[in-house]
Design an enzyme around this catalytic site. Structure first.
Site, PDB file in Angstrom:
ATOM      1  N   SER A  64       0.797  -1.217   0.000  1.00 13.71           N
ATOM      2  CA  SER A  64       0.000   0.000   0.000  1.00 13.71           C
ATOM      3  C   SER A  64       0.839   1.281   0.000  1.00 13.71           C
ATOM      4  O   SER A  64       1.403   1.640  -1.017  1.00 13.71           O
ATOM      5  CB  SER A  64      -0.967  -0.024   1.182  1.00 13.71           C
ATOM      6  OG  SER A  64      -2.055   0.808   0.937  1.00 13.71           O
ATOM      7  N   ASP A  81       9.456   5.477 -10.735  1.00 14.11           N
ATOM      8  CA  ASP A  81       9.036   6.222 -11.926  1.00 14.11           C
ATOM      9  C   ASP A  81       9.942   7.411 -12.192  1.00 14.11           C
ATOM     10  O   ASP A  81      10.295   7.704 -13.345  1.00 14.11           O
ATOM     11  CB  ASP A  81       7.590   6.706 -11.776  1.00 14.11           C
ATOM     12  CG  ASP A  81       6.574   5.588 -12.001  1.00 14.11           C
ATOM     13  OD1 ASP A  81       6.959   4.535 -12.526  1.00 14.11           O
ATOM     14  OD2 ASP A  81       5.393   5.789 -11.641  1.00 14.11           O
ATOM     15  N   LYS A 140      -1.222  -4.186  -2.971  1.00 15.95           N
ATOM     16  CA  LYS A 140      -2.436  -3.536  -2.463  1.00 15.95           C
ATOM     17  C   LYS A 140      -2.503  -2.123  -3.016  1.00 15.95           C
ATOM     18  O   LYS A 140      -1.785  -1.240  -2.570  1.00 15.95           O
ATOM     19  CB  LYS A 140      -2.471  -3.503  -0.942  1.00 15.95           C
ATOM     20  CG  LYS A 140      -3.743  -2.838  -0.412  1.00 15.95           C
ATOM     21  CD  LYS A 140      -3.735  -2.726   1.091  1.00 15.95           C
ATOM     22  CE  LYS A 140      -5.005  -2.049   1.576  1.00 15.95           C
ATOM     23  NZ  LYS A 140      -5.121  -0.646   1.135  1.00 15.95           N
TER      24      LYS A 140
END
Length: 777
Positions: free
Chosen positions: A505, A516, A531
């Site tokens: 999460s 990224d 998650k």
């Protein structure tokens, strides 16, 4: 047709939705006890029936799930079927107790729970929850009665080649009572065998012998095993006997919520209190963690608080009764530990009196201790730092910093607690790293299951200039881009995120964002948990229709949005893939990860947001991976780990266990022998202990470094921080210690390899030129 009453509830819920915090992950309860279960005002199960408010609470919970959960799936026959099956499984996860005839008898409910719950009157019919629970209790009592009979008469034969299936979660329910009894007998035989072997191989120490009451007549080993197993079974019955009508409703509504997705949840008042405590990293009490042992609440750990400060409470003490100020004591022997904990906790400044059996004393010994409750800070749950001084490839000493981050905590329910913030704590540690000339940082997220979304966004911002961190898609299709808006950077040097299948999460949001941007190198298991959903808290007492109830109707934690990386990929299901994969027990696991949970959401993508990559990883990645692969191939610890993975994989494929004492002893002997052989090899090739400094957040704000960590038998201990009052651990046999030790060695090896990768990373960055930032679409 939905009644006006229902529309009013929905409107109130939508308005209230705007003012509550988002949470990126389910979190585990911590504090006085690690066990979560319903409690309060126990009533014998034979008297259980739906309370006067049960129908209203169930109706509103179901209606909000239907209208506000992310998929907005109607509460139809499909959800009803999921609820029916999951509720039975929650009570009987190993399919030991319900008979196929029971399931058939209740089958009329399977596709009709929706009609019984969303009634036009606005009051649900919750009788199925109680009827199914009654039947479970009947079967459980039958099971325990049969165990009592077997323990009196059965002569178990462990000279056999028989193997049994221990994990029955995917097996059908027993077809009749005779088949159930066969399963019960087999399991009892296995438990008897394990208890017998454990007692024969268990290490003896002063704690184990000191707690024996010498005035009691000696029992044979057989009688001791019978007594232990009988108590264990009867204690299970007592736990459920202590449930009241609210406990049954809480469990039923919890599984209603999870019938929509794995992370929606219904929390009773006590469960919400535990959740807030975990997020706040603070609670009010005496400062002790308890565990249940032979019916007693035994003190396992003393935190900094009233109990430790009194010097009258020690690890190993057993609490037998609890009294509030000016109130008679309540006997807590055989009481479920969660209920005992509720009695011990209380408001700051209030008095509690504990009657304890001191560690090492006979059962007849008693001592009363009066304590005043205070705020207890759960320092074990906050960020911690380490500074290592390690030689690089040229022999020069390089300082590396490691931050262990167990969760993304933040104060959500203040009630006088000290405000806590993950980002502020990590920032403090990074400042200390800079002051101590640390050249590279590892952020260890291997145990981090998530937490506050806001803290995840802020923490990612410590390492990037500014820009999108996560995209949040709502049920209606709206997409919100959440950005770091602070242009300052707390640390701009080489950065590794160490992850595992247990990183979930909020951890995945940070890892995905920094991957990224090309800001951090992700090292660890093949991927994280997966998650990719956010939950929001809805205290049901804020809903007008429930505001006048005499009791707190609980809190609905509801999945209402989905996470996407800045690049547009969801973190749901697939998680974040590592740039460099390390050997792990969990890389091919079918037991850990979002894909192992029922009713998970699908993976998908949305359009990428615009952000400026820093490209600090890609240019060095191929060389870093090559060097790491070479080290792993020749690393002895990873060779041991590969052997363990192969053995465990064979065990998983077998799915049965042996009832042969000879075979069980041989298996244990092999594990112990292998561990001893490995320890001898480790001793022969032992490297000098590294220079290591442990840092708490509080120490990070002080000048200089704390005393260097010293090592004892391979375990690091901060000088000046040894608890001389701690009792030695008892009840651990050689096999347990061997397996635990090997796990610790493998995790240590993974951290060591991450440090080696970081050293390579620092070297390559010093020798190479960094590419210019580029704009990503």
């Amino acid at each position: 047709m939905i009644c006006k009453f229902g529309r009013a509830i929905l409107l109130l819920a939508l308005v209230f939705n705007l003012s509550l915090p988002l949470f990126a992950a389910d979190t585990q309860v911590a504090g006085l006890t690690k066990v979560t279960a319903p409690s309060t005002n126990a009533t014998p199960s034979a008297d259980l029936k739906p309370g006067p408010d049960a129908g209203k609470v169930a109706f509103i919970t179901a209606y909000m799930l239907e209208k506000l959960e992310y998929l907005q799936h109607p509460f139809d026959a499909t959800i009803s079927t999921r609820l029916f099956d999951s509720y039975l499984t929650s009570l009987d996860p190993q399919h030991l107790h319900f008979l196929q005839s029971d399931v058939t008898e209740f089958s009329a409910y399977r596709t009709n729970l929706n009609r019984m719950t969303l009634k036009r009157s606005g009051v649900a019919d919750t009788r199925p929850a109680y009827e199914i629970f009654y039947r479970y209790m009947d079967r459980l009592r039958q099971h325990v009665a049969y165990v009592d009979e077997l323990l009196k008469t059965e002569k178990f034969d462990f000279n056999t080649d028989e193997r049994i299936t221990l994990n029955r979660k995917d097996a059908p329910y027993p077809k009749d009572l005779d088949e159930a009894k066969k399963i019960w007998r087999d399991r009892l035989g296995y438990e008897f065998l394990m208890e017998k072997i454990n007692r024969e191989t268990q290490k003896t120490n002063t704690t184990a012998t000191a707690t024996t009451d010498k005035s009691a007549p000696a029992k044979s080993p057989h009688d001791e095993i019978v007594e232990t197993l009988s108590k264990s079974y009867h204690r299970t019955v007592k736990v459920f006997d202590d449930w009241d009508s609210n406990d049954v409703l809480n469990d039923y509504l919890e599984w209603l919520a999870r019938s929509y997705d794995p992370h929606s949840d219904y929390q009773g008042p006590m469960e919400y209190e535990d959740f807030a405590m975990q997020m706040n990293l603070a609670f009010f009490g005496i400062g002790a963690e308890l565990r249940s042992e032979d019916g007693y609440c035994k003190i396992e750990v003393l935190l900094n608080g009233p109990a430790k400060a009194s010097k009258k409470i020690k690890v190993g003490d057993r609490i037998v009764s609890v009294a509030q100020s000016n109130q008679p004591p309540v006997d807590i022997f055989e009481m479920p530990i969660t209920k005992a904990v509720r009695l011990i906790r209380g408001p700051k400044g209030t008095e509690v009196r504990l009657t304890v059996i001191p560690a090492g004393a006979p059962d007849s010994s008693r001592q009363e201790v009066t304590l005043v409750r205070d705020e207890i800070k759960m320092e074990n749950g906050e960020a911690k730092g380490k500074i290592f001084e390690v030689p690089d490839s040229h022999g020069s000493m390089t300082r590396l910093g490691v931050i262990d981050l167990p969760s993304f905590y933040a104060t959500i329910d203040e009630k006088g607690t000290t405000k806590k913030s993950t980002t502020d704590d990590v920032d403090q540690l990074l400042k200390k790293f800079r002051a101590e000339k640390v050249q590279g940082v590892i952020l260890d997220l291997r145990r981090n299951g998530g937490g506050s979304l806001e803290e995840a966004i802020r923490l990612a911002g410590l390492f990037i200039k500014e820009g999108p961190v996560v995209q949040i898609k709502r049920a209606n299709g709206d997409i919100e881009v959440r950005e770091d808006t602070d242009p300052s950077i707390a640390y701009d040097g080489p950065l590794i995120l160490l992850t595992s299948r247990f990183s979930a999460s909020a951890s995945e949001i940070v890892a995905g964002a920094l991957q990224d941007y090309g800001r951090a190198l992700i090292v660890g298991d093949v991927s994280t948990f997966g998650k990719g959903t956010a939950q929001q808290l809805f205290p049901l007492s804020k809903i007008t229709a429930l505001a006048d109830l005499a009791h707190d109707p609980g809190t609905l934690k509801l999945t209402n949005s989905k996470f996407y990386r800045a690049s547009g990929a969801s973190t749901e299901l697939r998680g974040v893939a590592a740039d460099i994969v390390l050997p792990s027990l969990w890389n091919n696991s079918t037991e850990v990860g979002e894909n192992t949970l029922e009713n998970h959401l699908p993976w998908d993508t949305i359009e990428s947001s615009r952000f400026e990559k820093v490209n600090m990883v890609q240019a060095q990645l191929a060389e870093l991976a090559k060097r790491s692969s070479g080290r792993i191939a020749t690393n002895k610890e990873f060779a041991y780990l590969r052997d363990d993975i192969e053995r465990i994989q064979k065990q998983r494929e077998d799915k049965t266990v042996s009832l042969s004492e000879k075979q069980q002893l041989a298996d244990r002997a092999r594990i112990i022998s292998e561990h001893k052989s490995r320890e001898q090899e480790r001793a022969q090739h032992k490297k000098p202990d590294p220079k290591e400094y442990d840092l708490t957040v509080a120490q990070a704000g002080q000048p200089g470094l704390p005393p260097m960590t010293r090592f004892t038998n391979g375990v690091s201990t901060a000088e000046g921080d040894v608890d001389l009052d701690a009792e030695p651990i008892s009840g651990r046999d050689d096999t347990t210690e061997a397996v635990t030790s090997e796990t610790e060695h493998s995790e240590s090896a993974r951290l060591e390899e991450a440090k080696n990768i970081l050293l390579d990373y620092i070297s390559l960055m010093k020798n190479g030129k960094q590419p210019a930032p580029m704009l990503a679409k």
